[in-house]
Design a protein around this motif. Structure first.
Motif, mmCIF file in Angstrom:
data_model
loop_
_atom_site.group_PDB
_atom_site.id
_atom_site.type_symbol
_atom_site.label_atom_id
_atom_site.label_comp_id
_atom_site.label_asym_id
_atom_site.label_seq_id
_atom_site.Cartn_x
_atom_site.Cartn_y
_atom_site.Cartn_z
ATOM 1 N N ARG A 1 0.813 -1.218 0.000
ATOM 2 C CA ARG A 1 0.000 0.000 0.000
ATOM 3 C C ARG A 1 0.848 1.271 0.000
ATOM 4 N N ARG A 2 1.902 1.298 0.821
ATOM 5 C CA ARG A 2 2.719 2.511 0.988
ATOM 6 C C ARG A 2 4.194 2.101 1.030
ATOM 7 N N ALA A 3 4.729 1.754 -0.109
ATOM 8 C CA ALA A 3 6.063 1.169 -0.154
ATOM 9 C C ALA A 3 7.133 2.137 0.355
ATOM 10 N N PHE A 4 7.156 3.361 -0.198
ATOM 11 C CA PHE A 4 8.219 4.303 0.175
ATOM 12 C C PHE A 4 8.152 4.634 1.664
ATOM 13 N N LEU A 5 6.950 4.932 2.168
ATOM 14 C CA LEU A 5 6.800 5.302 3.576
ATOM 15 C C LEU A 5 7.197 4.143 4.487
ATOM 16 N N THR A 6 6.844 2.920 4.108
ATOM 17 C CA THR A 6 7.188 1.762 4.929
ATOM 18 C C THR A 6 8.692 1.542 4.969
ATOM 19 N N VAL A 7 9.339 1.641 3.805
ATOM 20 C CA VAL A 7 10.804 1.510 3.775
ATOM 21 C C VAL A 7 11.448 2.600 4.630
ATOM 22 N N PHE A 8 10.969 3.813 4.479
ATOM 23 C CA PHE A 8 11.514 4.940 5.244
ATOM 24 C C PHE A 8 11.403 4.691 6.748
ATOM 25 N N LEU A 9 10.225 4.286 7.217
ATOM 26 C CA LEU A 9 10.013 4.099 8.655
ATOM 27 C C LEU A 9 10.828 2.931 9.200
ATOM 28 N N LEU A 10 10.896 1.824 8.456
ATOM 29 C CA LEU A 10 11.663 0.674 8.933
ATOM 30 C C LEU A 10 13.150 0.997 8.995
ATOM 31 N N LEU B 1 14.390 4.028 9.405
ATOM 32 C CA LEU B 1 14.559 5.014 10.471
ATOM 33 C C LEU B 1 14.594 4.347 11.842
ATOM 34 N N LEU B 2 13.732 3.341 12.042
ATOM 35 C CA LEU B 2 13.601 2.722 13.359
ATOM 36 C C LEU B 2 14.565 1.558 13.568
ATOM 37 N N LEU B 3 14.771 0.748 12.527
ATOM 38 C CA LEU B 3 15.557 -0.475 12.684
ATOM 39 C C LEU B 3 16.959 -0.382 12.087
ATOM 40 N N TRP B 4 17.215 0.631 11.299
ATOM 41 C CA TRP B 4 18.501 0.843 10.638
ATOM 42 C C TRP B 4 18.775 -0.252 9.611
ATOM 43 N N MET B 5 19.852 -1.037 9.823
ATOM 44 C CA MET B 5 20.319 -1.884 8.720
ATOM 45 C C MET B 5 20.609 -3.330 9.103
ATOM 46 N N PRO B 6 19.728 -4.006 9.866
ATOM 47 C CA PRO B 6 19.995 -5.429 10.122
ATOM 48 C C PRO B 6 19.996 -6.214 8.816
ATOM 49 N N PRO B 7 20.907 -7.180 8.652
ATOM 50 C CA PRO B 7 20.968 -7.932 7.394
ATOM 51 C C PRO B 7 19.641 -8.545 6.982
ATOM 52 N N MET B 8 18.849 -9.021 7.966
ATOM 53 C CA MET B 8 17.577 -9.635 7.618
ATOM 54 C C MET B 8 16.578 -8.630 7.045
ATOM 55 N N LEU B 9 16.741 -7.355 7.377
ATOM 56 C CA LEU B 9 15.867 -6.348 6.784
ATOM 57 C C LEU B 9 16.246 -6.119 5.324
ATOM 58 N N HIS B 10 17.542 -6.148 5.009
ATOM 59 C CA HIS B 10 17.954 -6.098 3.599
ATOM 60 C C HIS B 10 17.291 -7.252 2.834
ATOM 61 N N VAL B 11 17.362 -8.446 3.430
ATOM 62 C CA VAL B 11 16.815 -9.638 2.791
ATOM 63 C C VAL B 11 15.309 -9.512 2.609
ATOM 64 N N PHE B 12 14.619 -9.030 3.628
ATOM 65 C CA PHE B 12 13.168 -8.879 3.541
ATOM 66 C C PHE B 12 12.783 -7.970 2.385
ATOM 67 N N PHE B 13 13.455 -6.827 2.268
ATOM 68 C CA PHE B 13 13.138 -5.918 1.168
ATOM 69 C C PHE B 13 13.451 -6.559 -0.183
ATOM 70 N N GLY C 1 13.935 5.362 -0.313
ATOM 71 C CA GLY C 1 13.329 5.254 1.014
ATOM 72 C C GLY C 1 14.365 4.966 2.082
ATOM 73 N N SER C 2 15.328 4.116 1.762
ATOM 74 C CA SER C 2 16.412 3.819 2.700
ATOM 75 C C SER C 2 17.275 5.048 2.934
ATOM 76 N N LEU C 3 17.607 5.752 1.873
ATOM 77 C CA LEU C 3 18.440 6.950 2.003
ATOM 78 C C LEU C 3 17.770 7.970 2.922
ATOM 79 N N ALA C 4 16.475 8.187 2.735
ATOM 80 C CA ALA C 4 15.757 9.142 3.581
ATOM 81 C C ALA C 4 15.691 8.660 5.028
ATOM 82 N N GLY C 5 15.469 7.358 5.223
ATOM 83 C CA GLY C 5 15.363 6.820 6.575
ATOM 84 C C GLY C 5 16.669 6.825 7.336
#
Length: 236
Positions: free
Chosen positions: A141-150, A152-164, A177-181
């Motif tokens: 529904r809101r790809a950019f906003l979701t990437v931005f918030l995750l 911003l809050l979780l930073w860069m865990p490897p599993m988050l890279h994998v999830f995206f 979205g990552s750059l902004a977050g």
């Protein structure tokens, strides 16, 4: 009537062949990155924290390249990115530390994203924690906003890279979205990192005891709140 294709016309590239080409390109780029990092001695260097500052400064501008390469090669595969982010302001002035932290974090994010999407999709799919999969619908529904918030809050865990990488989010949506977050937390860490380190280094034992007690209190409160929330759940 449709005319037959001329023998001189080049054959169309099938999606499967195009996909294989992308995978080969990603694998080649990752292999090149690892080889360059190994040839520069980055694995040995970052395995000995006491040497990092002196070695990177002695390299001059090449120290910037070594930092980003090591970050991009190591973080997606398990080395905590906070090691690099917290080290940068202790080595360079904060504007340089921020630029290098951002470059390394984005490079690591792209490597992890591309590895999951183009190289080892089936293997890594079963290893993504369920807590990340809860964001699948939000991404649709809101790809950019979701990437931005995750980010911003979780930073860069490897599993988050994998999830995206496994999700349906587009590469450039993930990139911007990552750059902004990342911007706000990396800027704060680069600017205040040296100051916080100096304050902690000079803090008296009573301050450390107070921080420890506060941390324990927070963990106890979170545990109690979790237990209360479970009790309030009414079984269906």
């Amino acid at each position: 009537m449709r005319q037959p294709a001329s023998p001189a016309d080049p054959p169309a590239l099938s999606p499967s062949r195009a996909g294989r080409g992308v995978k080969i390109g990603v694998v080649a780029a990752a292999a090149t990155l690892l080889v360059v990092a190994q040839r520069m001695g980055l694995f040995e260097l970052f395995g000995e924290p006491a040497r990092i500052k002196q070695a990177l400064l002695s390299l001059g501008p090449w120290g910037y390249v070594a930092f980003v390469l090591a970050y991009a090669a190591l973080q997606p595969f398990g080395v905590p990115g906070t090691v690099f982010i917290l080290a940068a302001p202790l080595i360079w002035p904060w504007p340089v530390a921020f630029a290098l932290s951002m470059a390394g974090t984005m490079a690591a994010s792209v490597v992890g994203f591309s590895f999951a999407r183009f190289v080892a999709r089936d293997w890594v799919s079963a290893r993504v924690p369920a807590r990340f999969r809860a964001y699948d619908e939000a991404l649709k529904r809101r790809a950019f906003l979701t990437v931005f918030l995750l980010r911003l809050l979780l930073w860069m865990p490897p599993m988050l890279h994998v999830f995206f990488g496994l999700s349906g989010v587009r590469f450039w949506t993930h990139f911007w979205g990552s750059l902004a977050g990342y911007t706000l937390p990396l800027l704060a860490t680069a600017y205040f990192g040296q100051r916080v380190f100096d304050a902690l280094r000079d803090a008296p034992p009573s301050a450390w005891a107070g921080m420890g007690a506060a941390a324990v209190a927070v963990m106890v409160l979170l545990w109690l709140a979790r237990r209360c929330s479970r009790r309030d759940v009414v079984p269906s």
